[in-house]
Design an enzyme around this catalytic site. Structure first.
Site, PDB file in Angstrom:
ATOM      1  N   ASN A 214      -2.249  42.186  11.887  1.00  0.00           N
ATOM      2  CA  ASN A 214      -2.994  42.058  10.894  1.00  0.00           C
ATOM      3  C   ASN A 214      -3.307  40.493  10.981  1.00  0.00           C
ATOM      4  OD1 ASN A 214      -3.972  41.401   8.205  1.00  0.00           O
ATOM      5  ND2 ASN A 214      -1.928  41.518   7.289  1.00  0.00           N
TER       6      ASN A 214
ATOM      7  N   ARG B 233      10.012  29.244   9.055  1.00  0.00           N
ATOM      8  CA  ARG B 233       9.982  29.122  10.509  1.00  0.00           C
ATOM      9  C   ARG B 233       9.452  28.045  10.959  1.00  0.00           C
ATOM     10  NH1 ARG B 233       6.814  35.000  10.357  1.00  0.00           N
ATOM     11  NH2 ARG B 233       6.189  33.876   8.411  1.00  0.00           N
TER      12      ARG B 233
ATOM     13  N   ASN C  29       2.919  30.069  12.558  1.00  0.00           N
ATOM     14  CA  ASN C  29       4.301  30.105  12.033  1.00  0.00           C
ATOM     15  C   ASN C  29       5.448  29.182  12.284  1.00  0.00           C
ATOM     16  OD1 ASN C  29       3.416  32.334  10.117  1.00  0.00           O
ATOM     17  ND2 ASN C  29       3.777  33.887  11.872  1.00  0.00           N
TER      18      ASN C  29
HETATM   19  C1  UD1 Z   1       1.286  37.402   7.029  1.00  0.00           C
HETATM   20  C2  UD1 Z   1       0.983  39.103   6.569  1.00  0.00           C
HETATM   21  C3  UD1 Z   1       0.955  39.737   7.930  1.00  0.00           C
HETATM   22  C4  UD1 Z   1       0.081  38.984   9.136  1.00  0.00           C
HETATM   23  C5  UD1 Z   1       0.260  37.610   9.012  1.00  0.00           C
HETATM   24  C6  UD1 Z   1      -0.773  36.786   9.796  1.00  0.00           C
HETATM   25  C7  UD1 Z   1       2.035  39.715   4.580  1.00  0.00           C
HETATM   26  C8  UD1 Z   1       2.905  40.253   3.754  1.00  0.00           C
HETATM   27  N1  UD1 Z   1       1.977  39.553   5.848  1.00  0.00           N
HETATM   28  O1  UD1 Z   1       2.574  37.512   7.506  1.00  0.00           O
HETATM   29  O2  UD1 Z   1       0.734  41.002   7.967  1.00  0.00           O
HETATM   30  O3  UD1 Z   1       0.093  39.819  10.308  1.00  0.00           O
HETATM   31  O4  UD1 Z   1       0.203  37.021   7.677  1.00  0.00           O
HETATM   32  O5  UD1 Z   1      -0.929  35.387  10.039  1.00  0.00           O
HETATM   33  O6  UD1 Z   1       0.811  39.349   3.829  1.00  0.00           O
HETATM   34  N2  UD1 Z   1       2.126  32.672   1.135  1.00  0.00           N
HETATM   35  C9  UD1 Z   1       2.223  32.233  -0.481  1.00  0.00           C
HETATM   36  N3  UD1 Z   1       3.035  32.790  -1.175  1.00  0.00           N
HETATM   37  C10 UD1 Z   1       4.176  33.329  -0.678  1.00  0.00           C
HETATM   38  C11 UD1 Z   1       4.254  33.483   0.686  1.00  0.00           C
HETATM   39  C12 UD1 Z   1       3.487  33.377   1.369  1.00  0.00           C
HETATM   40  O7  UD1 Z   1       1.050  31.748  -0.716  1.00  0.00           O
HETATM   41  O8  UD1 Z   1       4.930  33.642  -1.517  1.00  0.00           O
HETATM   42  C13 UD1 Z   1       1.244  31.960   1.956  1.00  0.00           C
HETATM   43  C14 UD1 Z   1       1.832  31.088   3.023  1.00  0.00           C
HETATM   44  O9  UD1 Z   1       1.678  29.727   2.391  1.00  0.00           O
HETATM   45  C15 UD1 Z   1       0.688  31.400   4.303  1.00  0.00           C
HETATM   46  C16 UD1 Z   1       0.353  32.722   3.910  1.00  0.00           C
HETATM   47  O10 UD1 Z   1       0.611  32.954   2.473  1.00  0.00           O
HETATM   48  O11 UD1 Z   1      -0.306  30.529   4.194  1.00  0.00           O
HETATM   49  C17 UD1 Z   1       1.141  33.905   4.829  1.00  0.00           C
HETATM   50  O12 UD1 Z   1       2.527  33.647   4.498  1.00  0.00           O
HETATM   51  P1  UD1 Z   1       3.415  33.959   5.730  1.00  0.00           P
HETATM   52  O13 UD1 Z   1       4.623  33.897   5.199  1.00  0.00           O
HETATM   53  O14 UD1 Z   1       3.062  32.962   6.882  1.00  0.00           O
HETATM   54  O15 UD1 Z   1       3.137  35.387   6.177  1.00  0.00           O
HETATM   55  P2  UD1 Z   1       3.175  36.154   7.651  1.00  0.00           P
HETATM   56  O16 UD1 Z   1       4.730  36.497   7.668  1.00  0.00           O
HETATM   57  O17 UD1 Z   1       2.673  35.240   8.633  1.00  0.00           O
HETATM   58 CA    CA Z   2       1.778  33.385   8.675  1.00  0.00          CA
END
Ligand code: UD1
Ligand code: CA
Length: 431
Positions: A164, A16, A221
């Site tokens: 969350n 994003r 994001n």
């Molecule tokens: C996540 C939460 C959501 C919350 C939000 C808060 C989940 C499924 N959802 O969503 O409920 O409201 O954060 O900001 O957890 N990441 C990894 N590996 C992956 C995917 C992501 O390490 O395979 C890391 C990303 O680098 C990031 C974090 O996890 O730092 C969150 O990932 P992101 O895709 O931004 O999650 P959100 O959609 O924001």
């Molecule tokens: Ca996020």
């Protein structure tokens, strides 16, 4: 909270952000977002694991500039994508494990301490006017039921304003026992860490929601989120300086990076940028001046001056449109329109308007050294390397190509010539 392991999730692609740069390397106040997560985590724990995948090497190299001995783990992203997949294959050392998303550059250790508690899961909840972009926390009869991701939410669930925030403290045993039960049966075909909440509830475990604010827990994001988070972060930096006694004129227009120091009685006017490792002590920085990796002590600079890296400026007046770079100035006046690069200039010296240190021959850089009480006339060029002793007078318009000895006048000018009436000869007679 010292006996807590911390896992920082930084493996996501950050699609994003619409950028080739990994999301966690995008900067807030001059430092990558991930820097802040690690910095705050280090205040709380000696067992920190950062999970990487996308651009892992680049992220590691960037973090190595700031931290030693961080434990990095590469997520099996191909088989187990998602925030749940990210915490698989990690063995935390302590009984409690705090999991942080790395896209939360506003977190601070003091806020993280609040996650301490005996519950199986302590989770963070934001109550927002508009929870767009966040997973929604479904609460029924005052009990958390589950987290539903935006992409999986029904129209009714999308209206929920409890979000969350993305930080959880788990009982480590519960975490390790239940990760294997996560499924990817959802819109994104990912393994969600958030599904552990519902599992804990179904097992009758104690879940503690902790209400937090966006001031500290905002998730980034998009580049719009990045800009908004930066405003909050900048306000924090500037508030601290103002409470320490720094005067800021129109602080909303001022940009100050994370490592900048400001001490003593200082005035920072509107539009000023203070970058990198800059130190301002008892000085006045005027409108639209940029200072980068430099020190100013008992001095004033601007309006519209540019103080570039490694300038050390003491007891000095720098006026408008003056640029310095690697310049050591002590007790100098450089009031207007000059380039002072790779130079040392000593006390009592006056640099006239339009002075240029010609420090570069296209291959190498050379130094200009100017002593005490030198009067440099306007429009002078110093073709470096060149050394000017104390008590020298450089006549306006001179090109200085050699050293000048104490007490001398230095002058290079074409001989004066006038031709009477030449104007009329060229343009025709007066009408
Ligand atoms: C996540 C939460 C959501 C919350 C939000 C808060 C989940 C499924 N959802 O969503 O409920 O409201 O954060 O900001 O957890 N990441 C990894 N590996 C992956 C995917 C992501 O390490 O395979 C890391 C990303 O680098 C990031 C974090 O996890 O730092 C969150 O990932 P992101 O895709 O931004 O999650 P959100 O959609 O924001
Ligand atoms: Ca996020």
């Amino acid at each position: 909270m010292t006996h807590t392991s911390i896992i920082i999730l930084a493996a996501g692609a950050g699609s994003r952000m619409k950028s080739n740069l990994a999301k966690v390397l995008h900067k807030i106040s001059g430092k990558p977002m991930l820097y802040y997560s690690i910095k705050e985590a280090l205040k709380l724990s000696d067992d920190i694991t950062v999970v990487l995948y996308h651009q892992a090497q680049k992220i590691k190299e960037e973090m190595n500039k700031y931290f030693d001995d961080i434990n990095y783990v590469i997520q099996d992203h191909k088989n187990y994508p998602g925030t749940g997949g990210a915490v698989m294959n990690i063995t935390p050392k302590y009984e409690k494990t705090l999991v942080l998303n790395a896209d939360m550059p506003l977190i601070c250790a003091n806020e993280l301490k609040k996650f301490d508690g005996d519950a199986t899961i302590v989770m963070s909840v934001l109550n927002l006017d508009d929870a767009d972009g966040y997973g929604r926390v479904v609460i029924e009869n005052q009990q958390v039921k589950k987290i539903v991701e935006q992409k999986d939410a029904s129209l009714d669930e999308l209206k929920i304003t409890n979000a969350n925030a993305g930080i959880y403290q788990f009982d480590t045993k519960f975490l390790l026992e239940n990760l294997a039960n996560l499924s990817n049966d959802n819109a994104q075909k990912e393994y969600y860490i958030t599904d552990l909440i519902e599992m804990a509830i179904n097992q009758g475990k104690i879940l503690k929601p902790l209400f937090v604010n966006e001031e500290n827990f905002k998730g980034v994001n998009t580049k719009f989120d990045l800009a908004n988070a930066q405003v909050i972060h900048q306000n924090r930096i500037k508030k601290k300086f103002m409470l320490d006694g720094v005067i800021m004129r129109l602080p909303d227009t001022i940009y100050i990076e994370e490592d900048v120091q400001i001490q003593g009685e200082c005035i920072i006017e509107n539009g000023v940028s203070l970058l990198g490792n800059t130190k301002i002590i008892n000085s006045h920085i005027k409108t639209n001046t940029v200072v980068e990796d430099s020190t100013l002590i008992n001095s004033d600079a601007g309006p519209m001056a540019r103080i570039r890296p490694n300038s050390e400026i003491k007891d000095t007046h720098i006026g408008n449109f003056v640029e310095t770079k690697k310049a050591k100035l002590q007790g100098v006046k450089a009031g207007h329109l000059s380039y002072l690069g790779d130079c040392v200039i000593d006390e009592g010296t006056n640099i006239g308007c339009g002075t240029i240190t010609c420090n570069y021959d296209g291959i190498k850089k050379y130094e200009t050294i100017i002593g005490k009480n030198v009067f440099v006339g306007s429009d002078t060029q110093f073709v470096a390397p060149v050394k000017i002793d104390d008590d020298v007078l450089i006549a306006a318009g001179s090109t200085v190509t050699g050293n000048v000895k104490k007490g001398e006048l230095y002058l290079t000018r074409a001989k004066k010539k006038t031709v009477e009436g030449y104007f009329y000869k060229h343009f025709g007679e007066e009408k």
